[in-house]
Design a protein around this motif. Sequence first.
Motif, short mmCIF file in Angstrom:
data_model
loop_
_atom_site.label_atom_id
_atom_site.label_comp_id
_atom_site.label_asym_id
_atom_site.label_seq_id
_atom_site.Cartn_x
_atom_site.Cartn_y
_atom_site.Cartn_z
N ARG A 285 -0.92 -12.57 6.76
CA ARG A 285 0.07 -11.51 6.50
C ARG A 285 0.36 -10.67 7.72
O ARG A 285 -0.49 -10.51 8.60
N GLU B 228 0.89 -1.17 0.00
CA GLU B 228 0.00 0.00 0.00
C GLU B 228 0.92 1.21 0.00
O GLU B 228 1.67 1.41 0.96
N GLU C 20 1.83 -6.66 8.41
CA GLU C 20 1.97 -5.42 7.66
C GLU C 20 3.05 -4.56 8.31
O GLU C 20 2.94 -4.23 9.49
#
Length: 492
Positions: free
Chosen positions: A223, A23, A225
């Motif tokens: 996941r 992102e 992050e």
Amino acid sequence: MSATTAKLIKGATGDWETVIGLEIHAQVTSNSKLFSGASTEFGGEPNSHVSLVDAAMPGMLPVINEECVRQAVRTGLGLNAQINRRSVFDRKNYFYPDLPQGYQISQYKSPIVGEGEVVVELEGGRTATVGIERLHLEQDAGKSLHDRSPSLSYVDLNRSGVALMEIVSKPDIRDAEQAKAYVTKLRSILRYLGTCDGDMEKGSLRADVNVSVRKPGGPLGTRCEIKNMNSITFIGQAIEYEARRQIGIIEDGGTIDQETRLFDPGKGETRSMRSKEEAHDYRYFPDPDLLPLEFSEAFVAELKANLPELPDQKKARFIAEFGLSPYDAGVLVAERESADFYETVLAGLADKSRDGKLAANWVINELFGRLNKEGRDITGSPVSAAQLAAIVELIGEGTISGKIAKDLFEIVWTEGGDPRVLVETRGMKQVTDLGAIERVVDDIIAANPDKVEQAKAKPQLVGWFVGQVMKSSGGKANPQAVNDLLKSKLGI
Ligand code: ADP
Ligand code: MG
């Protein structure tokens, strides 16, 4: 597209594949903020660029900045993405001292840009395609300052309300090299478009890096992050560390907790910041102060028609027009400044089709090589594009040899000056006068009867003679003429 082989990681139980999705927050290039007229200038006195809207004074209403909308659409077009003709701004609610509104205006279910893709260049001419999930517009928050007072925290709202584009990739990235190449390529596209300056040190481009591991081809893993990374090198290091950490846990029989982590560049490690249980519930809802964004097909078409040439197109054109290798073309287009420099060199050439490729070699090998050695970048090059064009042209037309050109380049680099004038005043012209070359050739032949005999049996030895003639002419003899003369005189 060539197939991509991503790097697998060896664990105790066999190979593991890393899965990465990024992102990226990119600050929109615009003079004013997303919903106010305050300046976006970097580095002002704290709270010197804050309007009543940015400070969230009661009753203030946001007004969309059309320039930011245009920039987001242009970026979407540059990412070959779907432009959504209708999108909605939502409130993302959370409390933080540097967020005076108590919510961030963002886009959630209906972003301005949908799916797209980016082709990234890897080592050895390989490429990989990374899918884009979405791009949405949102406001940046302010900044808390904890180092100004022993007992107080201050808040600087200069960044509050600055427009960001959040660009979310699909989980298509498979190793650290691909992730770094993706950020590099995305940054390059943004800079070509002029929609974000890409300055990671100033925080104009930051990445949240999502990492999971799995057995090759298996289902996606959980996941973690890694937040707020602002260096491409650190992104690579964080991924390598994080993938190994997760493999270690799974192979020891544990499971991965979905959590937010931070990278510590000093230690080269990631550490936990907050777990999913503490994750925010943002209570998104459409911002009642803002109408949905709607634009016509013509609005998008016009922006599309005025996009600049982007790196992939430029690369293809350099290959087709000047016969550059894909590698060389890739080097030239990687940064907008280098591509601009090369194109200014081209503009200075009378015969682009003859000298275009030579010019590329000179920009990449001599100029970039020299700039790298001195740790300078192209914008501070002591040799201008016009000067380099003149040097290349002097070689192309046969006035100087490539070897002399290197001396000339050195002079221009250190002393400056017009290459054409320098060639005259310093007597650097290539000798194409056959009589003069012939005298040198004759001398060399006469002085080396043994080598002459050997050359008759072994014609490759002509190279030795060429070397001698070039040396004694101070590199100024025309190499082709020397070669031809030697061959005929030696009878080979
Ligand atoms: P959130 O805001 O909850 O982080 P987003 O949808 O905005 O969710 O972003 C999720 C990011 O994580 C995307 O870049 C996506 O590609 C990536 N991602 C999703 N699943 C995985 C996974 N299993 N492994 C690695 N990355 C993933
Ligand atoms: Mg996220």
